[in-house]
Design an enzyme around this catalytic site. Sequence first.
Site, PDB file in Angstrom:
ATOM      1  N   HIS A 167       0.844  -1.198   0.000  1.00  0.00           N
ATOM      2  CA  HIS A 167       0.000   0.000   0.000  1.00  0.00           C
ATOM      3  C   HIS A 167       0.877   1.245   0.000  1.00  0.00           C
ATOM      4  CE1 HIS A 167       0.902   0.882   4.238  1.00  0.00           C
ATOM      5  NE2 HIS A 167       0.721  -0.403   4.489  1.00  0.00           N
ATOM      6  N   GLU A 170      -2.837  -6.203   8.559  1.00  0.00           N
ATOM      7  CA  GLU A 170      -1.465  -6.231   9.054  1.00  0.00           C
ATOM      8  C   GLU A 170      -1.392  -6.944  10.405  1.00  0.00           C
ATOM      9  OE1 GLU A 170       1.541  -6.576   8.789  1.00  0.00           O
ATOM     10  OE2 GLU A 170       2.399  -4.618   8.259  1.00  0.00           O
TER      11      GLU A 170
END
Length: 280
Positions: free
Chosen positions: A1, A78
């Site tokens: 990202h 995450e």
Amino acid sequence: HGETEANANKILQGSGIDQPLSEKGKKQAFALKNRLKNIEFDLIITSDSKRARETAIIATENHNKQNLTFLEFHDLREISWGDWDGKSESEIGIQLGNILKRWNLGYFDEACPNGESPFDVEVRSVNKLLDILKREEKNILIVVHGRLLRIMLASILNQNLLTMSYFTHHNTTVNIIDCIISKNKPFKKLNSSNISTYTEKNNISTFNKELDNLDDNLEISSRTSGDNNHNEVDQIDFSTNCEKTKIKFEENIEFIPIILDDYSHLNFDPELKPAVLMTK
């Protein structure tokens, strides 16, 4: 990202931090869009974090959304750094360095306070990936996170989490993995002791032992770790007899790395390069 303000400020950013992209992060995602514009995707996968979702949306703006399936999965978020989420190097540098050393010794069931261990992340993320691969779509774009990527790549390519540190990552970095599913072909497993030789020989990695590229641009220095030999990779003990994976891979699945940690789409603008590189 793409980059977030937490990335830019070297703040540890696990699943407990859900920031959108910064302006620089949006520009990185647009650069990724230009790189991906001629690639046809059948399926777009992201975690349910804002930074991953926003990156995927921008990066696929050139694609016909009517012909694409867009899915988000909580299992691809995450790692949770627990009480360390949102902390800076000056606050948790020593503790982070210590847990990384423990992981390099094979203690993959250990976690930071109220956080997840590598085994926790491997089980939820790799099993989700294996479920995704049961779908009919062939070309899949997956937008996720740094430590998650290290764990997943170490698991699917080596079946050995001791190799996590060999997989560097940067904002909007590109990894291309071919997955072959056949009736009789056995699973391909790289020998953990010579993975760096394998990747260099096949020109598939930007692995650099001189770069202490840790999570979210944090750097563990000798000042914070109390250890002059602080390179993360040098501390790995491949002789340990620890359990190296929790995943039971089918023998007919083969994962082949084509490109690892490639952020060449950011090279045209020095301001878009990841912060950790600009400090070196």
